[in-house]
Enzyme design. Structure first.
Site, PDB file in Angstrom:
ATOM      1  N   GLU A 230      21.389  66.392 -73.612  1.00  0.00           N
ATOM      2  CA  GLU A 230      21.864  66.425 -72.220  1.00  0.00           C
ATOM      3  C   GLU A 230      21.869  67.885 -71.822  1.00  0.00           C
ATOM      4  O   GLU A 230      22.722  68.659 -72.251  1.00  0.00           O
ATOM      5  CB  GLU A 230      23.255  65.788 -72.121  1.00  0.00           C
ATOM      6  CG  GLU A 230      23.689  65.489 -70.696  1.00  0.00           C
ATOM      7  CD  GLU A 230      24.326  66.687 -70.021  1.00  0.00           C
ATOM      8  OE1 GLU A 230      23.618  67.340 -69.213  1.00  0.00           O
ATOM      9  OE2 GLU A 230      25.497  66.982 -70.293  1.00  0.00           O
ATOM     10  N   CYS A 264      26.888  70.750 -65.308  1.00  0.00           N
ATOM     11  CA  CYS A 264      25.455  70.454 -65.289  1.00  0.00           C
ATOM     12  C   CYS A 264      25.074  69.619 -64.063  1.00  0.00           C
ATOM     13  O   CYS A 264      23.967  69.749 -63.550  1.00  0.00           O
ATOM     14  CB  CYS A 264      25.036  69.746 -66.581  1.00  0.00           C
ATOM     15  SG  CYS A 264      26.080  68.353 -67.025  1.00  0.00           S
TER      16      CYS A 264
END
Length: 459
Positions: A230, A264
């Protein structure tokens, strides 16, 4: 061996604590102890595992004040955000405890010669390398899913949030998790490579930059071990011709500054059609310029410090380079003096390809505003990125926005007329340089299992 780990309060620049790195022998022994704990845990029933995980969730809620204060000290997030993070992690535990026994249960299927059984068996020790921006959530997200699946879990946390990793370990064991099943490794990057090589380790998951993802993914692939990555992103939020501008401005301020802009899936690029560009930019810059920056423990503060001094320096350099290549600063953009790793809410316009503000991930409260000709051009610009983790669409036509999100937006998560980071019952993960694999929504529980086919032949 590198020097000791030192944690620093980013708001005050004061030392919090020091920790010793493990020796190679200590790290290897820790991996072996985790494996030994796994050998028992894998045989616990799904219901027994779920019961322990539910207790972890309650332990998180019971420890909210203490743990939230520690996270804010270590990485500077607003105290209210730290509390929200812990609550979200407890919700993940509840969801996993509720759904895990169903997601991981054996399935029977008709086959020509009798009965087929699909079984989800744990595979062993899973190694997680996690960043500092969500000291509790980043760990809980992968650890709880893998504990539910019956695996053992190793954690290499970011050095600056070492205390949070150790706090979680102690909390889990007090809640009833067997000792060593969740193990924190205080190790260097070189030692981390050797952990990936360790035959006891059966899978690797990392949350971090695409640069780190390439290195870890390559290392795992060399050992023929599955990985879940990720990685970063420069998420685009589209303000289409029929958008509610007031709503878009309000949400986009939150989306860019959530967690001090260090997420993110923060909203990072704001792609606005010509019809709405001037009105959006004026209102957005005004609101961003009024955000109160300061002590993250003060309830009136709306923007805390960045987590480390080097991270602030990198962000400032990206802004400077973007301006050198044609971007303009409407608000912010100047490094403040004084103590603490603060950087103001900043709005850049005239953002174009070739600038860091367009091409790269800016990990801090800096917004890149990009003008599009129309809705079609806005979607083109949104997809003009090497990343693909999150994104958003503002439009009064919900059906059309849904179609754009599902059929045209090349990214893993899309918010329509809103912003959120992640929730337990929806999958989370990206495409392109934002990585691969999925967590949450039940998907994470099946990432690191042996999906067995059992054929029961009947006469």
């Amino acid at each position: 061996m590198p020097r000791d780990i030192v944690t620093i309060n980013p708001a005050t620049e004061e030392e919090i604590a020091t920790y010793d790195y493990m020796s190679d022998a200590e790290a290897e022994a820790a991996v072996e102890a985790c494996h030994e704990a796994f050998l028992d845990w894998r045989h616990r029933s799904l219901e027994d595992r779920a019961a322990v995980i539910r207790k972890i969730g309650q332990a998180l809620r019971d420890s909210t004040d203490e743990f939230a204060a520690l996270m804010t000290r270590e990485m500077g997030k607003l105290l209210a955000s730290s509390r929200d993070e812990i609550d979200a992690c407890a919700d993940i535990c509840d969801f996993t405890a509720d759904e895990g026994p169903k997601v991981l249960a054996d399935e029977e299927r008709d086959i020509p010669m009798g009965t087929g059984v699909v079984s989800y068996a744990p595979i062993g020790v899973i190694y997680g390398i996690q960043p500092w921006n969500f000291p509790c959530y980043q760990v809980i997200r992968y650890a709880i899913a893998n504990l539910m699946a019956g695996n053992g879990v190793l954690l290499k946390h970011a050095d600056n949030t070492t205390g949070s990793g150790l706090y979680l370990r102690d909390l889990m064991e007090k809640a009833g998790l067997p000792k060593n099943l969740f193990t924190v490794l205080q190790i260097s990057h070189d030692q981390s490579d050797r952990v990936i090589e360790n035959p006891r380790v059966r899978g690797v998951t990392l949350t971090g930059s695409d640069v780190a993802g390439r290195k870890v993914g390559q290392k795992a692939a060399e050992q023929i071990k599955k990985s879940v990555l990720e990685l970063g992103s420069n998420d685009a939020f589209l303000i289409l011709d029929d958008a509610d501008i007031d709503l878009a401005v309000q949400i986009c301020v939150v989306g860019r500054t959530y967690n001090n802009g260090q997420t993110c899936v923060n909203a990072k690029r704001f792609i606005v059609t010509e019809k709405n560009y001037d009105a959006f930019v004026e209102a957005y810059a005004e609101k961003m310029g009024k955000l109160t920056m300061g002590d993250p423990t003060d309830k009136s503060t709306r923007l805390g410090p960045l987590a480390r001094g080097d991270l602030r320096d990198t962000l400032a350099r990206q802004v400077e380079q973007s301006v050198e290549k044609g971007a303009r600063v409407l608000v912010g953009g100047e490094m403040p003096g004084g103590t603490g790793y603060f950087y103001p809410a900043t709005v850049l316009v005239d953002v174009a390809p070739g600038q860091p503000a367009y091409d790269d991930e800016l990990f801090g409260p800096v917004a890149s505003v990009i003008k599009a000709k129309d809705d079609e051009d806005a979607m083109r610009i949104a997809n003009d990125s090497r990343y693909g983790l999150g994104g958003g669409i503002f439009s009064r036509d919900e059906a059309r926005a849904r179609d754009l999100a599902t059929r045209h937006f090349d990214t893993g998560m899309i918010c329509v007329n809103g912003f959120n980071a992640a929730i337990p019952n929806m999958p989370f993960g990206g495409v392109k340089n934002s990585g691969y694999g999925r967590e949450h929504g039940g998907f994470g529980m099946r990432e690191f299992v042996n999906i067995k086919s059992v054929y029961i032949h009947q006469k």
